[in-house]
Design a protein around this motif. Structure first.
Motif, PDB file in Angstrom:
ATOM      1  N   ARG A 165      48.278  48.680  48.790  1.00 37.66           N
ATOM      2  CA  ARG A 165      46.993  49.379  48.762  1.00 37.66           C
ATOM      3  C   ARG A 165      46.297  49.195  47.419  1.00 37.66           C
ATOM      4  O   ARG A 165      45.085  49.000  47.354  1.00 37.66           O
ATOM      5  N   VAL A 166      47.070  49.273  46.340  1.00 36.49           N
ATOM      6  CA  VAL A 166      46.500  49.089  45.003  1.00 36.49           C
ATOM      7  C   VAL A 166      45.927  47.678  44.874  1.00 36.49           C
ATOM      8  O   VAL A 166      44.824  47.486  44.356  1.00 36.49           O
ATOM      9  N   GLN A 167      46.671  46.680  45.380  1.00 41.18           N
ATOM     10  CA  GLN A 167      46.194  45.294  45.322  1.00 41.18           C
ATOM     11  C   GLN A 167      44.893  45.147  46.100  1.00 41.18           C
ATOM     12  O   GLN A 167      43.951  44.491  45.651  1.00 41.18           O
ATOM     13  N   LYS A 168      44.842  45.786  47.268  1.00 44.33           N
ATOM     14  CA  LYS A 168      43.639  45.736  48.087  1.00 44.33           C
ATOM     15  C   LYS A 168      42.456  46.362  47.346  1.00 44.33           C
ATOM     16  O   LYS A 168      41.351  45.821  47.336  1.00 44.33           O
ATOM     17  N   LEU A 169      42.704  47.516  46.717  1.00 47.08           N
ATOM     18  CA  LEU A 169      41.639  48.188  45.973  1.00 47.08           C
ATOM     19  C   LEU A 169      41.198  47.355  44.762  1.00 47.08           C
ATOM     20  O   LEU A 169      40.004  47.286  44.454  1.00 47.08           O
ATOM     21  N   GLU A 170      42.150  46.719  44.098  1.00 44.04           N
ATOM     22  CA  GLU A 170      41.804  45.869  42.961  1.00 44.04           C
ATOM     23  C   GLU A 170      40.927  44.700  43.424  1.00 44.04           C
ATOM     24  O   GLU A 170      39.977  44.324  42.734  1.00 44.04           O
ATOM     25  N   ASN A 171      41.253  44.138  44.587  1.00 45.44           N
ATOM     26  CA  ASN A 171      40.422  43.051  45.125  1.00 45.44           C
ATOM     27  C   ASN A 171      39.012  43.542  45.438  1.00 45.44           C
ATOM     28  O   ASN A 171      38.037  42.840  45.163  1.00 45.44           O
TER      29      ASN A 171
ATOM     30  N   LYS B 120      37.140  43.859  42.220  1.00 43.44           N
ATOM     31  CA  LYS B 120      36.711  42.540  41.748  1.00 43.44           C
ATOM     32  C   LYS B 120      35.482  42.057  42.510  1.00 43.44           C
ATOM     33  O   LYS B 120      34.547  41.513  41.918  1.00 43.44           O
ATOM     34  N   GLU B 121      35.499  42.259  43.834  1.00 48.72           N
ATOM     35  CA  GLU B 121      34.346  41.854  44.640  1.00 48.72           C
ATOM     36  C   GLU B 121      33.099  42.622  44.221  1.00 48.72           C
ATOM     37  O   GLU B 121      32.013  42.039  44.086  1.00 48.72           O
ATOM     38  N   LYS B 122      33.258  43.932  44.001  1.00 50.51           N
ATOM     39  CA  LYS B 122      32.105  44.760  43.605  1.00 50.51           C
ATOM     40  C   LYS B 122      31.601  44.351  42.221  1.00 50.51           C
ATOM     41  O   LYS B 122      30.393  44.313  41.981  1.00 50.51           O
ATOM     42  N   GLU B 123      32.538  44.042  41.311  1.00 52.08           N
ATOM     43  CA  GLU B 123      32.126  43.598  39.977  1.00 52.08           C
ATOM     44  C   GLU B 123      31.359  42.279  40.049  1.00 52.08           C
ATOM     45  O   GLU B 123      30.359  42.093  39.354  1.00 52.08           O
ATOM     46  N   GLU B 124      31.830  41.359  40.894  1.00 48.57           N
ATOM     47  CA  GLU B 124      31.138  40.084  41.058  1.00 48.57           C
ATOM     48  C   GLU B 124      29.740  40.307  41.637  1.00 48.57           C
ATOM     49  O   GLU B 124      28.765  39.721  41.185  1.00 48.57           O
TER      50      GLU B 124
END
Length: 195
Positions: free
Chosen positions: A105-111, A114-118
């Motif tokens: 779940r943490v990995q999913k949230l980190e992804n 990253k998408e939102k930051e991009e």
């Protein structure tokens, strides 16, 4: 019934009962309390008879009963610790599964972050481009107003009106969306503007 003699049967019942209680991990006092009801004697009388006579007669069985009691207790503890070890292992597996799930779940949230930051970087770039475009339009409008003012001065001074549509009459969006005639040079453009 004070002073009543102990029979062989009573001594045997006393020995068997006390030894059974000891093997089962119970106390001798519990055995004496039980026997007092069975034999119609006091618990103290049963204890005295046990310690004074019967225990010496069954000393080997008494020691074996003590060992059996200790072994039974150890077996119970071993079984309990075995169950507790199994329980601990089961809990550890569950904790590990939960940890892996949380890690996923943490990995999913980190992804997602990253998408939102991009996307935020893209929007910031687009915003900067739009600001620059707006500034260019504003500058164009200012230049257009000055140019129109200069033309009015020239017209009032010479009494002439321009026959062609000048750049001052064009909208800013027309200017930025249409391409200038590439065959004309800047000198041609100035000549057209003066005539």
């Amino acid at each position: 019934m004070k002073g009543r003699m102990w029979t062989k049967e009573e001594d045997q019942l006393l020995a068997d009962t006390v030894l059974d209680y000891i093997r089962d991990g119970k106390t001798q006092l519990d055995a004496f309390a039980f026997l007092s009801k069975e034999l119609g004697r006091t618990a103290g009388a049963c204890a005295f008879r046990w310690n004074a006579v019967v225990r010496q007669l069954v000393m080997r069985d008494f020691k074996k009963a003590k060992k059996d009691s200790i072994m039974n207790e150890l077996k119970k503890k071993r079984v309990a610790s075995s169950h507790s070890l199994k329980s601990i292992m089961k809990d550890l597996y569950q904790v590990e599964e939960k940890r892996e799930d949380m890690q996923y779940r943490v990995q999913k949230l980190e992804n997602k972050v990253k998408e939102k930051e991009e996307r935020l970087r893209q929007l910031a770039t687009e915003n900067q481009q739009l600001k620059e475009h707006c500034e260019a339009i504003e500058l164009y409008n200012q230049v257009k107003e000055r140019y129109a003012g200069i033309l009015q001065l020239l017209e009032s001074a010479s009494g002439l009106k321009p026959e062609k549509e000048s750049y001052a009459d064009k909208d800013a969006s027309d200017y930025f969306s249409s391409k200038p005639d590439e065959s004309k040079t800047s000198v041609d453009t100035e000549t057209d503007a003066q005539s």
